[in-house]
Design a protein around this motif. Structure first.
Motif, PDB file in Angstrom:
ATOM      1  N   GLU A 156      10.482 -10.952  32.623  1.00  0.00           N
ATOM      2  CA  GLU A 156       9.513 -11.846  33.252  1.00  0.00           C
ATOM      3  C   GLU A 156       8.609 -11.079  34.212  1.00  0.00           C
ATOM      4  N   GLY A 157       7.301 -11.340  34.109  1.00  0.00           N
ATOM      5  CA  GLY A 157       6.353 -10.808  35.070  1.00  0.00           C
ATOM      6  C   GLY A 157       5.831  -9.416  34.790  1.00  0.00           C
ATOM      7  N   VAL A 158       6.237  -8.784  33.698  1.00  0.00           N
ATOM      8  CA  VAL A 158       5.747  -7.441  33.400  1.00  0.00           C
ATOM      9  C   VAL A 158       4.290  -7.518  32.934  1.00  0.00           C
ATOM     10  N   LEU A 159       3.453  -6.642  33.463  1.00  0.00           N
ATOM     11  CA  LEU A 159       2.066  -6.528  33.011  1.00  0.00           C
ATOM     12  C   LEU A 159       2.014  -5.459  31.916  1.00  0.00           C
ATOM     13  N   PRO A 160       1.763  -5.852  30.671  1.00  0.00           N
ATOM     14  CA  PRO A 160       1.812  -4.877  29.580  1.00  0.00           C
ATOM     15  C   PRO A 160       0.457  -4.231  29.302  1.00  0.00           C
ATOM     16  N   GLU A 204       9.559   2.584  22.690  1.00  0.00           N
ATOM     17  CA  GLU A 204      10.773   2.679  23.500  1.00  0.00           C
ATOM     18  C   GLU A 204      10.544   2.076  24.883  1.00  0.00           C
ATOM     19  N   VAL A 205       9.386   2.375  25.466  1.00  0.00           N
ATOM     20  CA  VAL A 205       9.065   1.792  26.771  1.00  0.00           C
ATOM     21  C   VAL A 205       8.829   0.287  26.651  1.00  0.00           C
ATOM     22  N   ALA A 206       8.082  -0.107  25.629  1.00  0.00           N
ATOM     23  CA  ALA A 206       7.799  -1.527  25.444  1.00  0.00           C
ATOM     24  C   ALA A 206       9.078  -2.323  25.233  1.00  0.00           C
ATOM     25  N   ASN A 207      10.015  -1.769  24.469  1.00  0.00           N
ATOM     26  CA  ASN A 207      11.279  -2.470  24.234  1.00  0.00           C
ATOM     27  C   ASN A 207      12.052  -2.688  25.524  1.00  0.00           C
ATOM     28  N   ALA A 208      11.857  -1.777  26.472  1.00  0.00           N
ATOM     29  CA  ALA A 208      12.526  -1.933  27.763  1.00  0.00           C
ATOM     30  C   ALA A 208      11.894  -3.049  28.596  1.00  0.00           C
ATOM     31  N   GLY A 209      10.631  -3.387  28.250  1.00  0.00           N
ATOM     32  CA  GLY A 209       9.934  -4.385  29.045  1.00  0.00           C
ATOM     33  C   GLY A 209       9.743  -5.725  28.387  1.00  0.00           C
ATOM     34  N   LEU A 210       9.783  -5.758  27.050  1.00  0.00           N
ATOM     35  CA  LEU A 210       9.563  -7.025  26.356  1.00  0.00           C
ATOM     36  C   LEU A 210      10.638  -8.033  26.737  1.00  0.00           C
ATOM     37  N   GLY A 211      10.200  -9.221  27.105  1.00  0.00           N
ATOM     38  CA  GLY A 211      11.132 -10.267  27.509  1.00  0.00           C
ATOM     39  C   GLY A 211      11.428 -10.287  28.996  1.00  0.00           C
ATOM     40  N   LEU A 213       8.248   9.865  30.112  1.00  0.00           N
ATOM     41  CA  LEU A 213       9.036   8.758  29.575  1.00  0.00           C
ATOM     42  C   LEU A 213       9.873   8.107  30.661  1.00  0.00           C
ATOM     43  N   GLN A 214      10.517   8.926  31.493  1.00  0.00           N
ATOM     44  CA  GLN A 214      11.328   8.382  32.583  1.00  0.00           C
ATOM     45  C   GLN A 214      10.467   7.611  33.580  1.00  0.00           C
ATOM     46  N   THR A 215       9.290   8.159  33.886  1.00  0.00           N
ATOM     47  CA  THR A 215       8.388   7.475  34.821  1.00  0.00           C
ATOM     48  C   THR A 215       7.932   6.140  34.257  1.00  0.00           C
ATOM     49  N   ALA A 216       7.565   6.121  32.968  1.00  0.00           N
ATOM     50  CA  ALA A 216       7.110   4.873  32.344  1.00  0.00           C
ATOM     51  C   ALA A 216       8.214   3.822  32.349  1.00  0.00           C
ATOM     52  N   LYS A 217       9.434   4.243  32.078  1.00  0.00           N
ATOM     53  CA  LYS A 217      10.549   3.286  32.077  1.00  0.00           C
ATOM     54  C   LYS A 217      10.809   2.766  33.487  1.00  0.00           C
ATOM     55  N   ARG A 218      10.737   3.641  34.467  1.00  0.00           N
ATOM     56  CA  ARG A 218      10.942   3.198  35.840  1.00  0.00           C
ATOM     57  C   ARG A 218       9.858   2.212  36.266  1.00  0.00           C
ATOM     58  N   LEU A 219       8.620   2.473  35.868  1.00  0.00           N
ATOM     59  CA  LEU A 219       7.530   1.567  36.234  1.00  0.00           C
ATOM     60  C   LEU A 219       7.745   0.179  35.642  1.00  0.00           C
ATOM     61  N   VAL A 220       8.264   0.121  34.428  1.00  0.00           N
ATOM     62  CA  VAL A 220       8.558  -1.179  33.822  1.00  0.00           C
ATOM     63  C   VAL A 220       9.637  -1.907  34.611  1.00  0.00           C
ATOM     64  N   LEU A 221      10.731  -1.212  34.888  1.00  0.00           N
ATOM     65  CA  LEU A 221      11.893  -1.856  35.496  1.00  0.00           C
ATOM     66  C   LEU A 221      11.725  -2.105  36.984  1.00  0.00           C
ATOM     67  N   GLU A 222      11.003  -1.209  37.666  1.00  0.00           N
ATOM     68  CA  GLU A 222      10.931  -1.286  39.129  1.00  0.00           C
ATOM     69  C   GLU A 222       9.620  -1.857  39.649  1.00  0.00           C
ATOM     70  N   ALA A 223       8.555  -1.783  38.816  1.00  0.00           N
ATOM     71  CA  ALA A 223       7.250  -2.269  39.279  1.00  0.00           C
ATOM     72  C   ALA A 223       6.663  -3.352  38.384  1.00  0.00           C
ATOM     73  N   GLY A 224       7.291  -3.604  37.244  1.00  0.00           N
ATOM     74  CA  GLY A 224       6.735  -4.598  36.324  1.00  0.00           C
ATOM     75  C   GLY A 224       5.408  -4.156  35.738  1.00  0.00           C
ATOM     76  N   LEU A 225       5.253  -2.843  35.522  1.00  0.00           N
ATOM     77  CA  LEU A 225       4.012  -2.274  35.021  1.00  0.00           C
ATOM     78  C   LEU A 225       4.298  -1.501  33.736  1.00  0.00           C
TER      79      LEU A 225
END
Length: 388
Positions: A24-28, A15-22, A333-345
């Protein structure tokens, strides 16, 4: 459709990965794999097999050459193990599922130590078993520990199967030899099977064993004990996408597992088995370097996290993950999603592995370039400074 299938939780990691895949610039760092490709000589072995036209079925239990290679590999690490006790599978997850299919009837009681990779608790549920979870607990420094007495109290004559993953995903917790001996003796008395997920056994950094890997039930169990150990090429050979693993079973069990493999995958592809056999024969060219590098990665990331205000983390003795907690961030889960969207992490939420992992995050530190860990830690610090 079976109700148990409908009730299975979707992967929170995915679920978190799907929010970040695609994006640009996310460190997975969310998945449990290195970003380093499989060594060239292993890839070449697979290509040569394909060029030679080896595209047909093999024995259900695997090529004799690969079963022998696994036997020799495991025997060097543990006690002598006969090739007849080994079954080759389509990855470690397939091996674990085959073990559950072999052992469990609907209604059977299973005990599992958590937090743990969610497949290990889902697979018994799929078989209709009842799963009782015994949780590890973190100490004041963030290191997770087992309450052995609590576990032994939970495993009774009614317990068909005990599932243990050590070194553990996600916490890095690792069983000691003394704990294994106590658990094995107890399960002999109760008649309980042990399913030991030991795919991370080579990723061990304590240096307190002569064979360079984590303590294993294969070191102490007899060939007749009710112990099934699962291994894989994924982690210590950089072969996650190849999907090849194995079961090491009690004497006389392999024929029954071979029947189940026929009804699951029939066999592992020959060209993959050929590559795996060569990798095992040349393990000293691959695994020691990987383990040494991952040790560096672990030490670097843990130091960076420990220097980050509000973060609690301990250096785990095994595995490929830092499992950590951030003050004030209780919804993983909320923290992980925020890190993807707001920090690219991109990190994995701890509650993907058990309710007790709520508020924790898992960071896979298997990075070819250590500077990616520096960049990821800096993104976390910046985010905490501005978003906390």
């Amino acid at each position: 459709m079976r109700s148990i299938i409908q009730s299975l939780e979707e992967s929170k990691i995915r679920e978190v990965a799907n929010a970040g895949l695609g994006r640009e610039g996310v460190l997975p760092f969310w998945f449990g794999e290195s970003d380093e490709v499989t060594p060239e000589f292993i890839r070449q072995a697979a290509m040569q097999s394909l060029q030679e036209g080896e595209t047909f079925y093999s024995h259900n239990l695997g090529l004799p050459a690969l079963r022998e290679a696994v036997a020799q590999y495991a025997s060097k690490l543990h006690q002598p193990i006969a090739a007849e006790r080994i079954g080759i599978t389509a990855g470690g997850v397939n091996a674990l599922m085959l073990a559950c299919q072999t052992l469990l009837d609907a209604g059977d009681e299973v005990v599992a130590v958590t937090p743990v990779w969610p497949n290990l608790t889902a697979q018994p549920l799929i078989m209709g078993a009842q799963v009782k979870c015994i949780s590890l607990a973190p100490d004041a420094h963030g290191a997770w520990q087992l309450d052995l007495r609590k576990l032994l109290s939970a495993v009774t004559a009614k317990t068909k199967l005990l599932i243990l993953n050590a070194p553990n995903n996600p916490t890095g917790w690792t069983l000691t030899r003394s704990e294994q001996e106590t658990i094995l003796a107890h399960c002999r008395k109760t008649g309980t099977w042990i399913l030991a997920d030991e795919v991370y056994e080579r990723l061990y950094y304590s240096g307190d064993t002569a064979n360079g890997c984590a303590p294993s039930f294969l070191d102490i169990a007899t060939p007749e004990d009710r112990v099934i150990a699962v291994g894989s090429m994924s982690k210590s050979f950089l072969m996650t996408g190849w999907r090849v693993g194995w079961l090491i079973m009690p004497t006389g069990m392999s024929a029954q597992v071979g029947k189940l493999i026929e009804f699951n995958t029939s066999c592992s592809p020959v060209f993959i088995q050929k590559a795996a056999a060569l990798a095992l024969q040349r393990t000293n060219e691959v695994t020691p370097r990987i383990v040494a590098h991952l040790h560096q990665c672990r030490d670097k990331l843990v130091k960076l996290l420990q220097e980050t205000p509000g973060v609690k983390v301990a250096a785990a003795p095994g595995g490929m993950y830092a499992f950590f907690q951030i003050d004030g961030h209780t919804d993983a889960l909320q923290t992980a999603k925020r890190l993807v969207l707001e920090a690219g992490l991109g990190l994995a939420p701890g509650n993907a592995f058990a309710p007790q992992g709520e508020g924790w995050l898992r960071w896979c530190f298997a990075s070819k370039d250590l500077s990616r860990l520096d960049e990821g830690a800096q993104r976390l610090r910046t985010w905490l400074l501005h978003k906390k």
